[in-house]
Scaffold this active site. Structure first.
Site, PDB file in Angstrom:
ATOM      1  N   GLU A 164      -0.140  -2.225  -6.584  1.00  0.00           N
ATOM      2  CA  GLU A 164       0.794  -1.228  -6.074  1.00  0.00           C
ATOM      3  C   GLU A 164       1.039  -1.486  -4.586  1.00  0.00           C
ATOM      4  O   GLU A 164       0.143  -1.310  -3.758  1.00  0.00           O
ATOM      5  CB  GLU A 164       0.233   0.181  -6.268  1.00  0.00           C
ATOM      6  N   ARG A 217       5.227   2.080   2.689  1.00  0.00           N
ATOM      7  CA  ARG A 217       4.832   2.690   3.959  1.00  0.00           C
ATOM      8  C   ARG A 217       5.183   1.818   5.160  1.00  0.00           C
ATOM      9  O   ARG A 217       4.951   2.220   6.299  1.00  0.00           O
ATOM     10  CB  ARG A 217       3.324   2.960   3.965  1.00  0.00           C
ATOM     11  N   LYS A 241      -0.385   9.979 -12.022  1.00  0.00           N
ATOM     12  CA  LYS A 241      -1.303   9.730 -10.913  1.00  0.00           C
ATOM     13  C   LYS A 241      -1.911  11.071 -10.502  1.00  0.00           C
ATOM     14  O   LYS A 241      -1.177  12.058 -10.320  1.00  0.00           O
ATOM     15  CB  LYS A 241      -0.530   9.114  -9.746  1.00  0.00           C
TER      16      LYS A 241
END
Length: 221
Positions: A48, A52, A136
C-alpha cells in the site's frame, strides 16, 4: 488479482495475499522500485503506497511497470478524484482511512478492490448494508484494538478486517489470531532510516520476518 464487477466482496484477495500489508510512504519516487522488490522478495507482495507525498502516484506507476510480482495499491484515498488518479496510475486496490457515500461510489465505479476504513460498529453495519464485507479497521490500537475486533466478531461475523494503526511485530500475532482478521497493515518493515540509506537488504529481512507472522499468529484466511 482480477476483481468481479461489481465486486460483492471487493477486497477479499487483498486480505489473503500475506499476513501483513506494508503501508509505505514514498518521498522519492526513485526508491519505489527497489523498495517494492525488497518487500516482494521478503514475501510481502501486496504493498500500500499512501497518497501522503507528491511522489506517491509516480511510485505506483513505477512499481506497476517494473515489479510485476508486486500487487501495488493506493492508500490514504479520501476523495473521488484520487480514486480515478490512482486507477490511472496502475493501482490494483484502494485503501481509505474512512468513507463517505461519494467516495464509496467512486471506488465501486472504478472496478478495483477496495478497503474502506471503519472504527465503529455503526460504520461496519452501514457497509454491510451496502454489500461491502472487507474493511480497514483504523486506527486499530486507538480504536480498541484486538478487544474491540473480538467483540465485533460475534454480532457481525460476516465482516473481515485489515487492522492498521499502531500495530507492530509484537502485537500483530494477536490480531492475526482473530477469526475476523485477514491481515494487518503496518510500516515497521519499512523504517525511514533504511529507506533513506537504501538498505534494501534490511527491508527484505524485516519483510521476511513479517511474512512469517502467518505461522506465529494464525492463518490469513
Amino acid at each position: 488479482m482480477t476483481p468481479a464487477s461489481p465486486p460483492s466482496s471487493p477486497a477479499a484477495s487483498v486480505l489473503d495475499l500475506a499476513p501483513v500489508l506494508p503501508v509505505v510512504v514514498v518521498s522519492d519516487a526513485a526508491d519505489a522500485v527497489p523498495l517494492a522488490r525488497a518487500l516482494v522478495a521478503g514475501g510481502l507482495p501486496a504493498i500500500e503506497v499512501t497518497l501522503r507525498t507528491p511522489a506517491a502516484l509516480r511510485a505506483i506507476r513505477a512499481i506497476t511497470r517494473e515489479v510485476p510480482r508486486a500487487v501495488v495499491g493506493a492508500g490514504t484515498v479520501i476523495t473521488p478524484e484520487q480514486v480515478g488518479a490512482c486507477a490511472a496510475a496502475g493501482a490494483r486496490f484502494l485503501v481509505s482511512p474512512g468513507w463517505t457515500r461519494s467516495l464509496l461510489e467512486a471506488m465501486r465505479g472504478v472496478g478495483l478492490p477496495f478497503l474502506p476504513g471503519v472504527s465503529t460498529a455503526s460504520e461496519v453495519v452501514a457497509l454491510l448494508e451496502r454489500g461491502v464485507r472487507e474493511m480497514k479497521f483504523f486506527p486499530a490500537q486507538a480504536a480498541g484494538g484486538t478487544g474491540y475486533l473480538r467483540s465485533l466478531a460475534g454480532p457481525l461475523p460476516q465482516a473481515r478486517f485489515c487492522p492498521t494503526g499502531g500495530i507492530g511485530p509484537t502485537t500483530a500475532p494477536e490480531y492475526l489470531s482473530l477469526p475476523n482478521v485477514g491481515c494487518v497493515g503496518g510500516s515497521w518493515m519499512v523504517p525511514a532510516d533504511a529507506v533513506t540509506a537504501g538498505d534494501w537488504t534490511r527491508i527484505e529481512q524485516l519483510a521476511r520476518a513479517a511474512a512469517g507472522l502467518r505461522d506465529a499468529g494464525g492463518t490469513c484466511r
